[in-house]
Enzyme design. Structure first.
Site, short mmCIF file in Angstrom:
data_model
loop_
_atom_site.label_atom_id
_atom_site.label_comp_id
_atom_site.label_asym_id
_atom_site.label_seq_id
_atom_site.Cartn_x
_atom_site.Cartn_y
_atom_site.Cartn_z
N MET A 1 63.40 94.96 2.70
CA MET A 1 64.75 95.51 2.56
C MET A 1 65.50 95.52 3.89
SD MET A 1 64.96 96.13 -0.69
CE MET A 1 66.20 97.37 -1.01
N ALA A 2 65.08 94.63 4.78
CA ALA A 2 65.76 94.50 6.07
C ALA A 2 67.23 94.15 5.84
CB ALA A 2 65.10 93.43 6.91
N GLN A 54 60.53 103.98 9.12
CA GLN A 54 59.56 102.94 8.83
C GLN A 54 59.18 102.22 10.11
OE1 GLN A 54 59.24 98.71 6.36
NE2 GLN A 54 61.06 99.97 6.14
N CYS A 85 54.77 93.53 4.90
CA CYS A 85 55.72 92.45 5.12
C CYS A 85 55.02 91.09 5.10
CB CYS A 85 56.42 92.64 6.47
SG CYS A 85 57.71 91.42 6.79
N GLY A 189 56.57 97.35 -7.29
CA GLY A 189 56.57 96.00 -7.82
C GLY A 189 57.09 95.93 -9.23
N ASP A 190 58.22 95.25 -9.41
CA ASP A 190 58.82 95.01 -10.72
C ASP A 190 59.31 96.28 -11.42
OD1 ASP A 190 58.17 92.42 -10.17
OD2 ASP A 190 56.61 92.23 -11.69
#
Length: 355
Positions: A1-2, A54, A85, A189-190
């Site tokens: 989400m950078a 973070q 990452c 995830g999802d």
């Protein structure tokens, strides 16, 4: 989400619903060096509580210095360590999803975070992936090491580094991790809609969820999550006019944070397609918003939208944001040969933040 979870977007999401909103990835080297760009990225709003930072690092000594700074200078209330990452510039230095393979180095880094944070009452959590690829899975052992070193909770993105953002998340791995640990396990995830979160918790037994791409162009997802977790069936289906109001608010918050309207509106451009996904908006209008440079220009374009256009229910549950194909994880030379080697790769630390 950078490039996404900056102060402006976090404020927008908090206005929609409760949650812990984590800042962009901050490299420990850049923090220790007091890099000006990094210091801008760790700004928090006056009402932001907890302030969630973070951190990413590969050298335990640098990581410890960074967390000691967080404690001494009261920079945050929570530290979240990034071991998930899969970006090439991170993994080729041994960081992110590559790092848990080196279990001794991983343990040293986790310890370097937890020890200085513990005395200050600052919880440390970690997020990680299943492993480098299906032949090099690390998530169970990494979770156990994190638990032994005093981590408060572990979040698992149920994909390998090799998968990147392709295919479907393996929720069974979240269930496996939950069974292996005593500390809270968060699933990731999802999760595209609030009901996905309920289903994940029901199927895996996880203690909570972490949202990534699901909130892109959908900050009201957190309102839906709050409703879902308290047992309400109420879900947000905003008409295009309501979405336009949120888009304007987002661009305004970015401009205010950056103290530069042009820079703020330019930074907002990448969000346009996510907000308008599924809505009947012509190509020229979409292109115009993705090229806007001022709030006045954006207002003019938003005013041309069909304000009454209903929310496109056909996009519910569909992926948003980055999608790509699997790709071999780029690693430092000889990285896979000895899991117990705790040597820090040469040039491992990144001096700029943001992923």
């Amino acid at each position: 989400m950078a490039g996404i979870t900056n102060l402006a977007f976090r404020q927008l999401c908090r206005e929609q619903g409760a949650g812990i909103y984590v800042c962009e990835m901050i490299t420990t080297q850049a923090l220790v060096a007091r890099n000006p760009k990094t210091y801008r990225m760790i700004e928090f709003g006056e009402q932001e509580n907890p302030r969630s930072l973070q951190l990413y690092g590969v050298d335990p000594a640098t990581v410890r210095k960074a967390v000691e700074m967080v404690v001494k200078e009261n920079l945050a209330d929570h530290v979240d360590a990034n071991f998930g990452c899969s970006v090439k510039k991170v993994t080729r230095r041994g960081g992110g999803s590559a790092l848990p393979w080196k279990r001794n180095l991983f343990r040293q880094i986790v310890r370097a975070m937890v020890e200085p944070a513990r005395d200050a009452g600052i919880p440390v959590t970690i997020k990680m992936r299943k492993g480098i690829d299906d032949d090099h899975l690390t998530y169970i052992e990494a979770g156990q090491i994190a638990q032994e070193e005093g981590v408060t909770a572990v979040a698992l993105h149920a994909r390998t580094g090799e998968q990147r953002y392709s295919g479907e998340a393996d929720w069974e791995s979240i269930a496996n991790l939950k069974q292996a640990l005593d500390i809270p396990v968060l699933g990731n995830g999802d999760i595209w809609e609030a009901d996905d979160a309920l289903r994940m918790m029901r199927e895996t037994g996880c203690d909570g969820v972490v949202i990534g791409r699901g909130c892109l162009g959908r900050p009201w997802l957190f309102r839906d999550l709050a409703n879902a977790f308290r047992g309400s069936d109420e879900r947000t289906m905003p008409a295009l006019g309501e979405v336009a109001t949120i888009m304007r608010r987002h661009a305004e918050l970015l401009s205010r944070w950056l103290e530069d309207e042009r820079e703020g509106v330019t930074g907002f451009r990448k969000h346009v397609a996510w907000y308008l996904k599924g809505f009947p908006v012509g190509t020229d209008l979409r292109r115009g918003m993705a090229m806007a440079s001022s709030l006045m220009e954006l207002d003019d374009l938003l005013g041309k939208l069909d304000q009454d256009a209903p929310f496109p229910t056909e996009v519910l549950g569909k992926p948003r944001g980055r999608t790509n194909s699997p790709a071999r994880v780029v690693l430092p030379y000889g990285w896979l040969e000895n899991r117990d080697d705790d040597t820090v790769p040469e040039g491992a630390e990144l001096d700029d933040s943001g992923g």
